[in-house]
Design a protein around this motif. Structure first.
Motif, short mmCIF file in Angstrom:
data_model
loop_
_atom_site.label_atom_id
_atom_site.label_comp_id
_atom_site.label_asym_id
_atom_site.label_seq_id
_atom_site.Cartn_x
_atom_site.Cartn_y
_atom_site.Cartn_z
N THR A 49 46.12 105.26 24.67
CA THR A 49 47.28 104.91 25.48
C THR A 49 46.99 105.06 26.98
O THR A 49 47.46 104.26 27.78
CB THR A 49 48.49 105.76 25.08
OG1 THR A 49 48.06 107.10 24.78
CG2 THR A 49 49.17 105.19 23.85
N ASP A 50 46.20 106.08 27.33
CA ASP A 50 45.88 106.25 28.76
C ASP A 50 44.86 105.22 29.25
O ASP A 50 44.88 104.84 30.42
CB ASP A 50 45.39 107.68 29.02
CG ASP A 50 46.56 108.68 29.06
OD1 ASP A 50 47.65 108.30 29.52
OD2 ASP A 50 46.37 109.83 28.65
N ARG A 106 45.98 89.14 30.18
CA ARG A 106 46.45 89.60 28.87
C ARG A 106 45.29 89.52 27.89
O ARG A 106 44.60 88.49 27.82
CB ARG A 106 47.61 88.72 28.40
CG ARG A 106 48.22 89.14 27.08
CD ARG A 106 49.11 90.37 27.23
NE ARG A 106 49.79 90.68 25.97
CZ ARG A 106 50.37 91.86 25.73
NH1 ARG A 106 50.37 92.81 26.65
NH2 ARG A 106 50.95 92.08 24.58
N LEU A 132 44.83 102.08 28.14
CA LEU A 132 45.59 100.82 28.28
C LEU A 132 46.44 100.85 29.55
O LEU A 132 46.57 99.84 30.26
CB LEU A 132 46.47 100.58 27.05
CG LEU A 132 45.72 100.50 25.71
CD1 LEU A 132 46.68 100.19 24.57
CD2 LEU A 132 44.61 99.46 25.76
N GLU A 133 47.01 102.02 29.84
CA GLU A 133 47.78 102.16 31.08
C GLU A 133 46.88 101.92 32.30
O GLU A 133 47.27 101.26 33.26
CB GLU A 133 48.39 103.57 31.14
CG GLU A 133 49.05 103.93 32.46
CD GLU A 133 50.37 103.20 32.70
OE1 GLU A 133 50.90 102.60 31.76
OE2 GLU A 133 50.85 103.23 33.86
N VAL A 140 43.77 90.95 23.87
CA VAL A 140 43.99 91.57 22.55
C VAL A 140 42.66 92.11 22.04
O VAL A 140 41.63 91.44 22.14
CB VAL A 140 44.56 90.55 21.55
CG1 VAL A 140 44.51 91.09 20.12
CG2 VAL A 140 46.00 90.18 21.93
N VAL A 167 47.21 102.23 18.46
CA VAL A 167 48.09 102.01 19.64
C VAL A 167 48.89 103.26 19.99
O VAL A 167 49.38 103.38 21.11
CB VAL A 167 49.10 100.85 19.47
CG1 VAL A 167 48.44 99.52 19.56
CG2 VAL A 167 49.94 100.98 18.23
N ARG A 175 45.04 96.77 15.87
CA ARG A 175 45.11 95.76 16.93
C ARG A 175 45.87 96.36 18.11
O ARG A 175 46.88 97.04 17.91
CB ARG A 175 45.90 94.54 16.46
CG ARG A 175 45.38 93.87 15.25
CD ARG A 175 46.40 92.83 14.79
NE ARG A 175 46.24 92.52 13.38
CZ ARG A 175 45.34 91.66 12.92
NH1 ARG A 175 44.57 91.01 13.73
NH2 ARG A 175 45.23 91.46 11.62
N ARG A 211 47.02 99.12 35.38
CA ARG A 211 47.08 99.50 36.80
C ARG A 211 45.97 98.83 37.60
O ARG A 211 46.15 98.43 38.75
CB ARG A 211 46.97 101.02 36.94
CG ARG A 211 48.19 101.73 36.42
CD ARG A 211 48.17 103.16 36.91
NE ARG A 211 49.05 104.00 36.11
CZ ARG A 211 49.20 105.31 36.30
NH1 ARG A 211 48.51 105.91 37.25
NH2 ARG A 211 50.01 106.01 35.55
N ALA A 267 46.98 95.42 22.45
CA ALA A 267 46.98 94.47 23.56
C ALA A 267 47.21 95.24 24.85
O ALA A 267 47.73 96.36 24.83
CB ALA A 267 48.07 93.43 23.37
N TYR A 268 46.79 94.65 25.95
CA TYR A 268 47.11 95.25 27.24
C TYR A 268 47.28 94.15 28.29
O TYR A 268 46.78 93.04 28.11
CB TYR A 268 46.04 96.27 27.67
CG TYR A 268 44.65 95.70 27.90
CD1 TYR A 268 43.70 95.69 26.88
CD2 TYR A 268 44.27 95.18 29.15
CE1 TYR A 268 42.43 95.19 27.08
CE2 TYR A 268 43.00 94.68 29.35
CZ TYR A 268 42.08 94.69 28.31
OH TYR A 268 40.81 94.18 28.53
N ASP A 269 47.98 94.52 29.35
CA ASP A 269 48.23 93.57 30.44
C ASP A 269 47.08 93.66 31.43
O ASP A 269 47.20 94.28 32.49
CB ASP A 269 49.57 93.88 31.12
CG ASP A 269 50.74 93.51 30.23
OD1 ASP A 269 50.61 92.58 29.41
OD2 ASP A 269 51.79 94.17 30.35
N VAL A 301 50.15 92.54 16.78
CA VAL A 301 49.41 93.08 17.91
C VAL A 301 50.41 93.82 18.80
O VAL A 301 51.40 93.22 19.25
CB VAL A 301 48.74 91.96 18.72
CG1 VAL A 301 48.06 92.54 19.95
CG2 VAL A 301 47.76 91.19 17.86
N LEU A 302 50.20 95.10 19.03
CA LEU A 302 51.16 95.89 19.80
C LEU A 302 50.51 96.45 21.05
O LEU A 302 49.31 96.71 21.09
CB LEU A 302 51.68 97.05 18.95
CG LEU A 302 52.42 96.68 17.65
CD1 LEU A 302 52.72 97.92 16.84
CD2 LEU A 302 53.70 95.92 17.97
#
Lengths: 444, 163
Positions: free
Chosen positions: A382-383, A345, A385-386, A347, A376, A198, A390, A200-202, B155-156
């Motif tokens: 990770t790149d 937001r 999600l970043e 998931v 995650v 799982r 942005r 999540a990202y903003d 969830v992370l």
């Protein structure tokens, strides 16, 4: 002094999607998000789970359809149903477990008990509810069912709308990606296994759906992991997990010509799929002459025969996106469900599938592959999600109102299977298809 | 009373204890190549997705690196386009309740990584297990580091640092 306030949505949804461009409000306006939950997630076919997750009577799986919490359960009659995860008495959620085995769903609050098919079976101290019989015989206090549930080759979908196109009509040509996933499994057998990833990202839910068939981003977004993997000495010890992941990172660094020559196809429903860019046969870690790969081929031939096996293995697909919120890899057996939380937001839940009749090493490879693509802590994800965060930040700015989706526009070609094919593999045809579907859902 | 509490506790080897402290200090100082040098040629760095997860090979992990992937992970930090580390993280690790671990030549501790990046403060809390092997020169190398986060199945958001 009266100053005109900047309005967040100056346009109606119909005007937000124009030729080759989309208004930023589609990503940042909370009112648009609520409208999407009603008009898209409240009506489209949404993926619930795979039938292996509710394989026997009493097995249940709890999930979300947009804003709605639902329980998917197989009842004693063998039928899989989807019901709102809400007690009909005072509204408490009936189960907090994501998955499990139940005889009944019993509410924690006042003990109302519902059968696996949603029927209210027992109300404690029923005499206190007055003269009428509790539970009522007319079913008026049974769990509310999700109106439509359909199963395509083991993949269970539901729609919150009582009427609309069938699942087969909705899927159209992308049903072939589910065929690809099932046909590649010896005996046609697949099961969800290996836990759940799982993240999540903003950012808005559409960003991940747009990215999965974006073949131009790896050379920029994933530059650091491509370079680090390329410089890695293969003489250093790996137990197999690192080997799979490093190969995948190197594949992301494929030359521009490879990406351009890939196929990308989109359908009128907003779905899309892309061709595979892996040069190794069939699994990132294993070339065709590998003993595991050969054993897999033999197992497939037992199911399909030599000729059909060859045909099945010749299909080259990487990501398939089923609009609005499902993305899966038929060849690598990864399936991602995108759950919007709010306008900024999101998931993403990833399931890995095991092929029970394939060599067990292939499942081990799938776990390693899941970690690099969906973990995650992955050097790759990770790149992504970043980047989503942005984009969301940038779109909140008034420094420009439009998102440009023109790449490859004008070169889309009709294909025999009912899709449009992008001019090149890096066409943004999938974005234009998604927003054409978005506009239809939002305005009809 | 659990068996764990009733069993006589094996003594913590002070040499191993100091290596756990050193390992976390090197990460806080971003001396990643020196940190990597503490690990054995055959090693694992593991952050499971399930509490008490039995294997990294039949269940997904947040992170499961063998030596080859761990080298790649460290190398990536030196690349100019590691977007998820722009701006870079600042970290402080807390190692506490350090004691002998479940297998010979191992330690167990309560472990917290505090991370500050891009105006956001995150905490990763759990138990860390370090396993060691002799380096042939009278010292020790880390053969396995496992970090079980209390929210391993939550969830992370993306984790771009080494924990």
């Amino acid at each position: 002094m009266d100053m005109p306030l900047p309005t967040r949505s100056r346009l109606e949804p119909a005007e937000m999607v124009q030729e080759g461009r989309v208004h930023r409000a589609a990503y940042v306006d909370p009112a648009i998000f609520e409208m999407e939950m009603d008009r898209i997630f409240g009506r489209a076919w949404l993926y619930l789970c795979h039938e292996s997750q509710v394989a026997t009577p009493g097995r249940f799986f709890a999930t979300q359809m947009g804003r709605e919490p639902v329980i998917v359960a197989r009842a004693r009659d063998g039928v899989i149903r989807a019901m709102f995860n809400r007690c009909t008495h005072r509204g408490a959620k009936l189960t907090m477990d994501e998955t499990g085995q139940a005889k009944r769903f019993v509410c924690c609050y006042h003990g109302w008990a519902f059968d696996l098919d949603g029927k209210l079976a027992e109300v404690p101290l029923p005499e206190g509810y007055g003269d009428s019989a509790y539970p009522p015989e007319d079913g008026s206090l049974d769990l509310v069912r999700v109106p439509r549930v359909e199963n395509y080759r083991g993949f269970i979908f539901a729609s919150l709308a009582a009427e609309g196109p069938t699942l087969a009509e909705f899927l159209g040509p992308v049903a072939s990606s589910f065929d690809d996933m099932v046909d590649r499994a010896p005996g046609g057998l697949l099961e969800v296994a290996g836990g759940v990833s799982r993240h999540a990202y903003d950012g808005n839910w559409k960003l991940v759906i747009e990215n999965h068939n974006d073949t131009l981003h790896p050379r920029f977004v994933h530059a650091s992991s491509v370079a680090a993997a390329r410089d890695q000495k293969d003489t250093v010890h790996s137990d197999g997990a690192g080997e799979v992941q490093i190969k995948q990172m190197r594949q992301n660094g494929a030359p521009a010509a490879v990406w351009e020559s890939l196929g990308i196809w989109a359908s009128a429903s907003g779905h899309s799929f892309m061709g595979d860019y892996h040069t190794d046969a069939h699994m990132a870690a294993r070339p065709a002459e590998d003993p595991v790969q050969m054993a897999y081929g033999r197992a497939l031939e037992e199911t399909h025969g030599v000729e059909r096996t060859e045909e099945i293995l010749s299909i080259q697909r990487f990501n398939t996106v089923v609009y609005p919120n499902l993305s899966f890899m038929s060849r690598f057996r990864q399936l991602r469900v995108v759950q919007p939380i709010s306008v900024n937001r999101t998931v993403v839940t990833t399931y890995t599938f095991r092929m029970p009749l394939a060599p067990p090493e292939m499942f081990r490879d799938s776990i390693a592959f899941a970690n690099v693509v969906n973990g995650v802590g992955s050097l790759v994800l990770t790149d992504d999600l970043e980047t989503y965060a942005r984009v969301q930040d940038g779109l909140a700015s008034q420094g420009g109102d439009w998102v440009d989706v023109k790449r490859g526009m004008g070169g889309d070609a009709n294909e025999a299977n009912g899709t449009l094919r992008g001019q090149t593999g890096t066409s943004e045809i999938h974005l234009r298809a998604q927003f054409a579907a978005w506009r239809r859902w939002m305005t009809a | 009373m659990s068996a764990v509490l009733e069993a006589p506790a094996p003594a913590l080897d002070p040499a191993l204890a100091s290596l756990v402290i050193q390992e976390s200090a090197l990460l806080d100082a971003w001396k990643l190549e020196e940190w990597l040098a503490m690990y054995a040629p055959v090693c694992a760095y593991w952050v499971p997705t399930e509490w008490d997860q039995a294997s990294p090979h039949d269940t997904v992990s947040h992170i499961y690196d063998d030596r080859r992937l761990l080298e790649t992970r460290v190398r990536r930090f030196r690349h100019a386009m590691f977007h998820a580390q722009k701006p870079p993280s600042r970290t402080v690790r807390l190692v506490t309740n350090l004691r002998a671990g479940p297998v010979p030549n191992s330690t167990l501790c309560s472990y917290e990584v505090a991370e500050f990046r891009n105006n956001r403060h995150r905490r990763y809390v759990g138990r860390a297990t370090h396993e060691f092997e002799a380096d042939g020169a009278g010292g020790w190398l880390i053969s396995r580091k496992r970090f079980d986060m209390i929210d391993c199945d939550a969830v992370l958001d993306g984790i771009s640092i080494i924990l």
